[in-house]
Enzyme design. Sequence first.
Site, PDB file in Angstrom:
ATOM      1  N   ILE A  97       0.839  -1.211   0.000  1.00 35.21           N
ATOM      2  CA  ILE A  97       0.000   0.000   0.000  1.00 35.21           C
ATOM      3  C   ILE A  97       0.873   1.259   0.000  1.00 35.21           C
ATOM      4  CG2 ILE A  97      -1.806   1.240   1.282  1.00 35.21           C
ATOM      5  CD1 ILE A  97      -2.652  -1.560   0.247  1.00 35.21           C
ATOM      6  N   TYR A 160     -13.030   4.036  -6.323  1.00 37.91           N
ATOM      7  CA  TYR A 160     -14.161   4.056  -5.390  1.00 37.91           C
ATOM      8  C   TYR A 160     -15.383   4.666  -6.070  1.00 37.91           C
ATOM      9  CZ  TYR A 160     -10.198   3.882  -2.071  1.00 37.91           C
ATOM     10  OH  TYR A 160      -9.030   3.588  -1.403  1.00 37.91           O
ATOM     11  N   GLU A 210      -5.246   5.661 -16.862  1.00 40.07           N
ATOM     12  CA  GLU A 210      -4.973   7.093 -16.821  1.00 40.07           C
ATOM     13  C   GLU A 210      -3.774   7.389 -17.721  1.00 40.07           C
ATOM     14  OE1 GLU A 210      -4.379   7.441 -12.574  1.00 40.07           O
ATOM     15  OE2 GLU A 210      -2.218   7.286 -12.764  1.00 40.07           O
ATOM     16  N   HIS A 248       0.199  11.031  -9.403  1.00 38.90           N
ATOM     17  CA  HIS A 248       0.863   9.729  -9.448  1.00 38.90           C
ATOM     18  C   HIS A 248       2.209   9.850 -10.165  1.00 38.90           C
ATOM     19  CE1 HIS A 248      -3.304   7.612  -9.261  1.00 38.90           C
ATOM     20  NE2 HIS A 248      -2.859   7.934  -8.070  1.00 38.90           N
TER      21      HIS A 248
END
Lengths: 289, 381
Positions: A97, A160, A210, A248
Site C-alpha cells: 500500500i 471508489y 490514466e 501519481h
Amino acid sequence: MSIFVDSGTRLIVQGITGRDGSFHAKQMMEYGTTVVGGVTPGKGGQKFEGTVPIFNTVAEAVKATSANTTVIYVPPPFAADAMMEAADAGISLIVAITEGVPVMDMTRVYPFVRERGARLLGPNCPGLISPGKSKVGIIPGRICTPGSIGLVSRSGTLTYEVVYQMTRAGLGQTTCVGIGGDPINGTNFIDCLAAFQADEDTTSVVIIGEIGGTDEQEAARFVKENMTKPVVGFIAGQTAPPGRRMGHAGAIISGSAGTAAEKIQAFEDNGIAVAKRPIDVVGLLKART
Amino acid sequence: MNIHEYQAKEIFRSHGIPIPDGDIATTPAEAEALAKKYGGTVVVKAQVHAGGRGKAGGVKLAKNPKEAREIAEKILALTIKDLPVQKVLVTPAADIATEAYVGVIIDRASKRATFMVSPAGGIDIEEVAAKTPEKLRKLAVDPRYGLQPYEAMELGFFLYDDVKQVRAAAKIMQQLYAAFVASGASLAEINPLVTTPDGTVLALDAKMVVDDNELDRKPDLAAMRDESAEAPSEVEARNANLTFIKLEGNVGCIVNGAGLAMATMDLVKYYGGEPANFLDIGGSSNPEKVVAALKIITSDPSVKAILFNIFGGITRTDDVANGIVTATKKSPLKVPIVIRLTGTNEEIAVKILEENGFTALTDMDDAVQRAVQLATGKEAA
C-alpha cells in the site's frame, strides 16, 4: 469465485502497529478478512487488539500461522525491504500500500520477487477486495457488493467512485483490484485481465486507466487477442498537460506518448467500450450483460 | 524534481564525466567576468526548467567578454514558458566535430534503468525515435549487476568507429550509470555528447530529473531545488503537502486522489467548462490542508467558481467540511463554491456545512455541472 484473494486468504499485516497499519488491520478484520498475524520488528510476542499475534519477522509469522498473503503499510524507506522479506519467506501474494517508494528500489524488488514466484500488487495501490470474502488493503468495504463484474484500476478514489456507481446500480463485483499509480508495479492490467478471463464467475470486466506509459495500450491488444468477456474502459486525464506529473509518479505524458486520446483510441480499436464519464461505465456494462 | 543544467553537470563531474569548465552568473557583469576568465568564445545558457530554451533564444555564443555581457543581459530578461530566467551558465565554447545523444531513463516496460544512445545527437531524441528508429539503440541494465563494460562498449561502438572514442564513450556511460543510480534519477541525459576535432569525447550538456521519492533520504539533492525557478503557487502547494498544477481555465478544482482529480477536470471539460488547475489534497487530509488548498485556489484571479469533489475513504469528509468552514470564516469567498462529498463521515460533514450556510451535493455529475454553470454564467453543455 474471484481473483487473487478469497475466503482462503490468510493475511499478515506488515507494519501492524503503525498508524495506518493498525487502523486498516481493524477495518479488514471487521470486514471479515482472516488476519492471522502482524509483523513489527521488536514487538514480537505481543498481541494486536488482544487477539492477533505479532512477530518480529515475516519468516516467523509464516511458520507460525501458515499465512499466504501480506499487506504492507511500512514507511517508504523500508517498504522495498519489507516486500523482499515477504517474498523470501514464501508469501505468495504481497500487497504494498505504501506511497512514495523510490522507483530505483523497485527496479531491484521486481526481479527479486519474481524469482521467488510471488505476486506483488503495488506499491502505491489501494489493494484489492473480493466482496463478501476478503479485503486486503484500504478499499472501503461498504461501497462494494458481491456480483459478477471484475474491475482493475490504476487509481484509488476514482476506483471508489466507479465501484460506488456500479453498486448503486445493482452491479456487484467478483474482485476489485487497484494496481497502483507508480511507474514500476508488480502486477499490471494484463495479469488481472487474464485472471478475470479465467475466473468462471466473472462475466464482464471494467478497466480504469490514466495518462502515462503504455500499459493501457498493451492491455487493449491483450483484450482483443485473448479475451471473450466484454470489457468496458475509462481513461482519466484528457485535460492533463504534457510533461507534468499529475500526482501519481506514473501519470505523466512524455512527448507525444501516454496521452488519454492515444489510450482511448487503443481501447476503441480493440473492442473495449469507452465510457466518456465515470457514470457511463454503468450504462455500458448493462448494455453488455 | 528537475535540477538545472549546471547542477547536473556538478553531479556528472563528481562521477568523472569530462565536461568543460563553466560557472553561474546572475548579472551581466558576472557573465562578463566569467568570459574574461575563460578567454575566447563562450556559450551563455539560460538555466530554466523548460525544454526548447535554444529555440526561445536562451542559448547564445559570445565572441568576447563585452558580447557575453550584452547577451547575458538579453537572456536574463527572457521569460521561457512563463518562467523568468534568473541564472545563466557561462562556459567556454568547444569545437565540435560530431554530436551524439546518450540518455538513461527508468523504462516502465522492462522495469529497468535503460540506456538510449544515438549518433544523431544535438536534436530532439523523440524525433529520432519516431523518424529514424535505426539510429537509436536501447539497452536495459540488470539492476543486480549494473552496466557491464562489454555492454558499455557495445553502446560505444554504435556511436563511434574509432576505438579510442568508443572506449572514452563507454567509460562515460558507466560513469553516467553510476550518477543515475547514486542520485535516484528517473532521467539522466547528455545531449550532445561531442567529439572535438582532436578526437576528445566531451559532455556539453547535462540534464537530470530526480525521483521525488528519493528526496527525503538524499538531502544534498533536495537542497538543489530552486524554488525561484518554479511557479509560486506550486511551491506553496508542495510546502502544504498538496499536489497542484496550474491550468488555463476558470473552474478551481479541489479533489482527493490523483485519478479522481483528473477525472473531475475531464468532467468539467465534458460539461463545457475549463479546469483552472489540478489539485490533489491526498489521503488522510486534515482541515489545515483544506485551508491551504482554498488559499491557493482563491489567490488565482481567473477562478470564477470553486469545485470540491471528495470521495471519503481514508479522507474523512468531516475534516474537509471543517477546513472549508475555517478557511471561509478567515477570508470570505468572493466566488461561488460547489461542494460534493460522499463517503466516510458524510452525515457529520453535511451537518457541519449546512450549519454554516453551505449546501453539500452527493453526486459528482450534478456538482460539476453546477460549477461549470456558475463559472461560465450559462447552462452546462
